[in-house]
Write a protein that holds these residues in place. Structure first.
Motif, PDB file in Angstrom:
ATOM      1  N   HIS A 105      28.254  38.821  33.629  1.00 37.01           N
ATOM      2  CA  HIS A 105      29.043  37.925  34.477  1.00 37.01           C
ATOM      3  C   HIS A 105      29.950  37.064  33.590  1.00 37.01           C
ATOM      4  N   GLU A 106      29.391  36.545  32.533  1.00 34.82           N
ATOM      5  CA  GLU A 106      30.152  35.673  31.633  1.00 34.82           C
ATOM      6  C   GLU A 106      31.302  36.418  30.965  1.00 34.82           C
ATOM      7  N   GLU A 107      31.083  37.696  30.665  1.00 40.70           N
ATOM      8  CA  GLU A 107      32.122  38.500  30.022  1.00 40.70           C
ATOM      9  C   GLU A 107      33.324  38.670  30.950  1.00 40.70           C
ATOM     10  N   VAL A 108      33.063  38.916  32.235  1.00 39.40           N
ATOM     11  CA  VAL A 108      34.143  39.068  33.211  1.00 39.40           C
ATOM     12  C   VAL A 108      34.918  37.757  33.332  1.00 39.40           C
ATOM     13  N   LEU A 109      34.199  36.641  33.457  1.00 33.15           N
ATOM     14  CA  LEU A 109      34.865  35.345  33.599  1.00 33.15           C
ATOM     15  C   LEU A 109      35.650  34.970  32.345  1.00 33.15           C
ATOM     16  N   ASN A 117      46.986  36.476  33.834  1.00 28.68           N
ATOM     17  CA  ASN A 117      48.064  37.196  34.517  1.00 28.68           C
ATOM     18  C   ASN A 117      47.830  38.696  34.621  1.00 28.68           C
ATOM     19  N   ASP A 118      46.742  39.184  34.024  1.00 30.96           N
ATOM     20  CA  ASP A 118      46.433  40.611  34.114  1.00 30.96           C
ATOM     21  C   ASP A 118      45.916  40.955  35.502  1.00 30.96           C
ATOM     22  N   SER A 119      46.197  42.159  35.923  1.00 31.95           N
ATOM     23  CA  SER A 119      45.655  42.618  37.205  1.00 31.95           C
ATOM     24  C   SER A 119      44.151  42.847  37.066  1.00 31.95           C
ATOM     25  N   LEU A 120      43.475  42.900  38.178  1.00 35.20           N
ATOM     26  CA  LEU A 120      42.032  43.162  38.145  1.00 35.20           C
ATOM     27  C   LEU A 120      41.755  44.562  37.597  1.00 35.20           C
ATOM     28  N   GLU A 121      42.639  45.497  37.883  1.00 36.30           N
ATOM     29  CA  GLU A 121      42.495  46.851  37.348  1.00 36.30           C
ATOM     30  C   GLU A 121      42.557  46.826  35.822  1.00 36.30           C
ATOM     31  N   SER A 122      43.464  46.023  35.287  1.00 35.45           N
ATOM     32  CA  SER A 122      43.603  45.911  33.842  1.00 35.45           C
ATOM     33  C   SER A 122      42.348  45.298  33.221  1.00 35.45           C
ATOM     34  N   LEU A 123      41.790  44.289  33.876  1.00 39.01           N
ATOM     35  CA  LEU A 123      40.545  43.686  33.378  1.00 39.01           C
ATOM     36  C   LEU A 123      39.413  44.703  33.380  1.00 39.01           C
ATOM     37  N   ALA A 124      39.346  45.492  34.454  1.00 36.60           N
ATOM     38  CA  ALA A 124      38.303  46.516  34.543  1.00 36.60           C
ATOM     39  C   ALA A 124      38.447  47.520  33.405  1.00 36.60           C
ATOM     40  N   MET A 125      39.679  47.888  33.097  1.00 40.56           N
ATOM     41  CA  MET A 125      39.899  48.822  31.993  1.00 40.56           C
ATOM     42  C   MET A 125      39.488  48.195  30.659  1.00 40.56           C
ATOM     43  N   ARG A 126      39.823  46.933  30.463  1.00 38.42           N
ATOM     44  CA  ARG A 126      39.439  46.249  29.224  1.00 38.42           C
ATOM     45  C   ARG A 126      37.919  46.189  29.072  1.00 38.42           C
ATOM     46  N   LEU A 127      37.235  45.979  30.205  1.00 37.20           N
ATOM     47  CA  LEU A 127      35.778  45.858  30.190  1.00 37.20           C
ATOM     48  C   LEU A 127      35.062  47.207  30.180  1.00 37.20           C
ATOM     49  N   GLY A 128      35.787  48.246  30.553  1.00 37.75           N
ATOM     50  CA  GLY A 128      35.156  49.558  30.629  1.00 37.75           C
ATOM     51  C   GLY A 128      34.232  49.677  31.827  1.00 37.75           C
ATOM     52  N   CYS A 129      34.595  49.010  32.930  1.00 36.46           N
ATOM     53  CA  CYS A 129      33.764  49.056  34.132  1.00 36.46           C
ATOM     54  C   CYS A 129      34.658  49.348  35.331  1.00 36.46           C
ATOM     55  N   SER A 130      34.073  49.363  36.501  1.00 37.73           N
ATOM     56  CA  SER A 130      34.843  49.654  37.706  1.00 37.73           C
ATOM     57  C   SER A 130      35.548  48.401  38.226  1.00 37.73           C
ATOM     58  N   LEU A 131      36.558  48.621  39.037  1.00 36.72           N
ATOM     59  CA  LEU A 131      37.276  47.523  39.678  1.00 36.72           C
ATOM     60  C   LEU A 131      36.338  46.728  40.579  1.00 36.72           C
ATOM     61  N   SER A 132      35.458  47.426  41.292  1.00 37.86           N
ATOM     62  CA  SER A 132      34.533  46.729  42.199  1.00 37.86           C
ATOM     63  C   SER A 132      33.588  45.803  41.426  1.00 37.86           C
ATOM     64  N   VAL A 134      34.370  44.087  38.679  1.00 42.56           N
ATOM     65  CA  VAL A 134      35.151  42.890  38.374  1.00 42.56           C
ATOM     66  C   VAL A 134      35.270  42.022  39.628  1.00 42.56           C
ATOM     67  N   LYS A 135      35.598  42.639  40.760  1.00 46.30           N
ATOM     68  CA  LYS A 135      35.734  41.880  42.015  1.00 46.30           C
ATOM     69  C   LYS A 135      34.430  41.183  42.388  1.00 46.30           C
ATOM     70  N   ARG A 136      33.316  41.891  42.251  1.00 46.87           N
ATOM     71  CA  ARG A 136      32.011  41.317  42.599  1.00 46.87           C
ATOM     72  C   ARG A 136      31.717  40.080  41.756  1.00 46.87           C
ATOM     73  N   HIS A 137      31.971  40.144  40.462  1.00 45.58           N
ATOM     74  CA  HIS A 137      31.707  39.001  39.591  1.00 45.58           C
ATOM     75  C   HIS A 137      32.646  37.832  39.897  1.00 45.58           C
ATOM     76  N   LEU A 138      33.890  38.116  40.195  1.00 44.12           N
ATOM     77  CA  LEU A 138      34.824  37.038  40.519  1.00 44.12           C
ATOM     78  C   LEU A 138      34.482  36.384  41.860  1.00 44.12           C
ATOM     79  N   ARG A 139      34.023  37.177  42.842  1.00 47.20           N
ATOM     80  CA  ARG A 139      33.573  36.598  44.121  1.00 47.20           C
ATOM     81  C   ARG A 139      32.387  35.674  43.889  1.00 47.20           C
ATOM     82  N   ARG A 140      31.439  36.104  43.094  1.00 49.40           N
ATOM     83  CA  ARG A 140      30.278  35.264  42.798  1.00 49.40           C
ATOM     84  C   ARG A 140      30.707  33.960  42.142  1.00 49.40           C
ATOM     85  N   ALA A 141      31.680  34.035  41.254  1.00 48.46           N
ATOM     86  CA  ALA A 141      32.153  32.832  40.572  1.00 48.46           C
ATOM     87  C   ALA A 141      32.811  31.883  41.568  1.00 48.46           C
TER      88      ALA A 141
END
Length: 184
Positions: A105-109, A117-132, A134-141
């Motif tokens: 969770h902390e890594e996503v935040l 300014n990066d898109s969520l898709e770009s963050l998912a690619m940087r993290l090596g995980c799915s878009l969903s 990233v969205k789940r962690h940001l919703r929790r935050a």
């Protein structure tokens, strides 16, 4: 040089990695018992026995014959000690990143803050995980929720591991003497 290094013909024998079933031939079972006796003797005289046993019981889930014990004996010791050991993730140790690696969770935040300014898709690619993910962690935050952090169990003392070794090995010796085939 330790016995396991000096005698790979014993410790790396296929029977030591995968013990024979009860339905195996008498000759195969006898060969396995001979290998175990030789390996136990080598382990008993090894100056690294205590460290090796502790590592195999409390730190790493290894297979085969290690520190005078079989995989089943080490599982019995972990049960006695209430120890949970995860199998090593060799992909992670090698630095390989799969398409579905878990992210914290902390890594996503942290990445969202670092790249606002990066898109969520770009963050998912940087993290090596799915878009969903990233969205789940940001919703929790946004909701002020943080995932439950599983607190690791404390590692047992070396003396507790040695006591568990004595208990399991003595119990199995006693069962063999009484003719019981049930193994802990």
């Amino acid at each position: 040089m330790t016995g396991c290094i000096a005698r790979p013909d014993i410790f790396q024998h296929r029977l030591m990695e995968d013990p024979p079933p009860a339905s195996a031939t008498r000759r195969t079972r006898e060969r396995y018992e001979q290998l175990v006796r030789e390996a136990k003797a080598l382990c008993a005289s090894c100056p690294l026995f205590t460290d090796c046993l502790y590592s195999a019981v409390a730190q790493h889930d290894v297979s085969g014959f290690v520190a005078g014990t079989t995989a089943a004996q080490r599982r019995s010791m972990r049960n006695l000690l209430d120890v949970e050991v995860q199998a090593d993730d060799f992909d992670q140790l090698a630095g390989a990143r799969g398409t579905r690696r878990p992210v914290s969770h902390e890594e996503v935040l942290r990445l969202r803050t670092q790249y606002p300014n990066d898109s969520l898709e770009s963050l998912a690619m940087r993290l090596g995980c799915s878009l969903s993910t990233v969205k789940r962690h940001l919703r929790r935050a946004r909701r002020g929720q943080s995932p439950a952090v599983k607190t690791p169990r404390p590692r047992p003392q070396v003396s507790a591991v040695l006591d568990a070794f004595d208990t399991v090995v003595d119990q199995q010796r006693q069962q063999r003497r009484t003719g019981s085939s049930r193994v802990a």
